[in-house]
Design a protein around this motif. Structure first.
Motif, mmCIF file in Angstrom:
data_model
loop_
_atom_site.group_PDB
_atom_site.id
_atom_site.type_symbol
_atom_site.label_atom_id
_atom_site.label_comp_id
_atom_site.label_asym_id
_atom_site.label_seq_id
_atom_site.Cartn_x
_atom_site.Cartn_y
_atom_site.Cartn_z
ATOM 1 N N UNK A 24 0.782 -1.235 -0.070
ATOM 2 C CA UNK A 24 0.024 -0.095 -0.151
ATOM 3 C C UNK A 24 0.950 1.166 0.015
ATOM 4 N N UNK A 25 1.893 1.335 0.733
ATOM 5 C CA UNK A 25 2.806 2.372 0.746
ATOM 6 C C UNK A 25 3.632 2.492 -0.529
ATOM 7 N N UNK A 26 3.897 1.579 -1.212
ATOM 8 C CA UNK A 26 4.829 1.458 -2.437
ATOM 9 C C UNK A 26 3.681 2.139 -3.615
ATOM 10 N N UNK A 27 2.568 1.499 -3.566
ATOM 11 C CA UNK A 27 1.593 1.850 -4.898
ATOM 12 C C UNK A 27 0.767 2.898 -4.474
ATOM 13 N N UNK A 28 0.473 2.897 -3.487
ATOM 14 C CA UNK A 28 -0.539 4.148 -2.858
ATOM 15 C C UNK A 28 -1.805 3.436 -2.386
ATOM 16 N N UNK A 226 9.292 -5.751 -7.211
ATOM 17 C CA UNK A 226 9.802 -5.817 -8.208
ATOM 18 C C UNK A 226 9.282 -4.773 -9.140
ATOM 19 N N UNK A 227 8.179 -4.812 -9.363
ATOM 20 C CA UNK A 227 7.273 -3.617 -10.307
ATOM 21 C C UNK A 227 7.728 -2.540 -9.738
ATOM 22 N N UNK A 228 7.635 -2.216 -8.232
ATOM 23 C CA UNK A 228 7.832 -0.814 -7.848
ATOM 24 C C UNK A 228 9.090 -0.375 -7.999
ATOM 25 N N UNK A 229 10.061 -1.339 -8.007
ATOM 26 C CA UNK A 229 11.656 -1.105 -8.061
ATOM 27 C C UNK A 229 11.779 -0.669 -9.518
ATOM 28 N N UNK A 230 11.013 -1.145 -10.451
ATOM 29 C CA UNK A 230 11.093 -0.411 -11.670
ATOM 30 C C UNK A 230 10.563 0.679 -12.016
ATOM 31 N N UNK A 231 9.749 1.290 -10.956
ATOM 32 C CA UNK A 231 9.160 2.602 -11.125
ATOM 33 C C UNK A 231 7.865 2.160 -11.542
ATOM 34 N N UNK A 232 6.944 0.889 -11.221
ATOM 35 C CA UNK A 232 5.636 0.938 -11.616
ATOM 36 C C UNK A 232 5.234 1.217 -13.083
ATOM 37 N N UNK A 233 5.907 0.467 -13.968
ATOM 38 C CA UNK A 233 5.752 1.053 -15.337
ATOM 39 C C UNK A 233 4.573 0.088 -15.745
ATOM 40 N N UNK A 234 3.834 0.672 -16.896
ATOM 41 C CA UNK A 234 2.525 0.330 -17.296
ATOM 42 C C UNK A 234 2.751 -0.179 -18.838
ATOM 43 N N UNK A 235 2.166 -1.238 -19.346
ATOM 44 C CA UNK A 235 2.927 -1.559 -20.573
ATOM 45 C C UNK A 235 1.975 -0.564 -21.743
ATOM 46 N N UNK A 236 2.806 -0.053 -22.726
ATOM 47 C CA UNK A 236 2.350 0.567 -23.736
ATOM 48 C C UNK A 236 1.756 -0.023 -24.761
#
Ligand code: E4P
Length: 297
Positions: A24-28, A226-236
């Motif tokens: 929750x604290x990583x993603x919001x 790991x997703x948060x460590x990559x900056x929470x990218x979304x697929x384009x």
């Protein structure tokens, strides 16, 4: 933190409220949580008791599970907390329903998880008739997803189907193809069943679920971190998912089947060796926390 909430709801796959808080604290935010007997057995408090030589009685086990989901419940959004009944191969639908009714009273946002077996679907059918929200788990085939749809037509709330991507990938079959096939099949449905992509092992699988626009995805803390460590990218638009098996080889496609959703739920083939294997593992992990293995039900 994620600035724009994706269409896909994000759930934590785990049995420890501390993990939910960390995500929750990583993603919001955290939309929901899924638990299962293996994840509950790994809960730090339960592990501490086992390591110190104190196994649990059946009643204590249930009490601990309740305490864990009661801590998680207020931390998550409207996708709720999925709580799994304990079922072995001889547990009847009525026995699963009795557990489900009790578990549903533990928290206001519960979804009761039943295995995708004949008895599990009978329990799911009786549950939705009684207003109990359900999540049918251990789904490995399009036919099973068709049966879940047909068995839960009476539901007023969304029903979740949990196809297990990682476990299909592990044996060289493309779990993401199953997700696509179920989505395509449900296009011709009344929309009451939501796909909850489960058994996520990699950030790529998570992104593929976003790209497919599944209604919900549940991932363990390791993948979400790991997703948060990559900056929470979304697929384009150009995102392509290339799944590989445990040896790094390309996965075998799972072809789409034309299935008539108007058939009765028990007309579909529910048998699946991965579903059986999954039940065996859950029972072993559940019994591993117990004072002495007792019959489940
Ligand atoms: C969630 O509902 C499932 O129980 C979970 O995703 C299974 O994951 P696993 O295949 O990694 O055990």
């Amino acid at each position: 933190m994620l600035t724009k909430k994706p269409k896909t709801k994000i759930l934590v796959d785990g049995g420890d409220p501390e993990e939910t808080l960390r995500i929750k604290s990583l993603i919001g935010f955290v939309d929901g949580q899924t638990t299962n007997p293996s994840l509950i057995a790994k809960n730090p408090e339960i592990q501490r008791r086992i390591i110190s030589g104190h196994k649990l009685s059946l009643a204590e086990q249930s009490e601990e599970y309740k305490k864990i989901v009661q801590k998680i419940s207020p931390l998550v959004g409207d996708a709720g907390v999925s709580i799994e009944v304990f079922a072995n191969f001889s547990t009847t639908a009525e026995q699963m329903l009795a557990q489900g009714e009790d578990m549903f009273s533990w928290i206001p946002n519960a979804y009761i998880k039943y295995p995708c077996t004949y008895e599990g679907l009978r329990a799911a059918q009786m549950s939705v008739e009684r207003g109990i929200r359900v999540n049918v788990t251990l789904c490995f085939s399009q036919e099973q997803a068709a049966s879940i749809y047909a068995a839960t037509r009476a539901s007023k709330a969304p029903v979740y189907v949990s196809p297990f991507i990682g476990r299909l990938d592990d044996r060289g079959e493309n779990g993401m193809d199953l997700i696509r096939a179920i989505q395509q099949m449900y296009k011709a449905s009344d929309g009451h069943v939501y796909v909850l992509a489960a058994s996520i092992r990699t950030v790529d699988q998570l992104l593929a679920c976003f790209a497919l626009g599944v209604e919900l995805v549940t991932a363990p803390i390791r993948v979400l971190e790991s997703w948060a460590a990559k900056g929470l990218p979304m697929p384009d638009r150009n995102f392509v998912y290339r799944g590989v098996d445990t040896d790094g080889k390309p996965l075998k496609p799972i072809p789409y089947k034309d299935i008539d959703l108007t058939k009765p739920w028990n007309a579909f083939n529910l048998r699946n060796d991965l579903t059986r294997k999954g039940i065996k593992t859950f029972v072993t992990d559940f019994e591993g926390t117990l004072l002495r293995p007792e019959s489940v039900g």
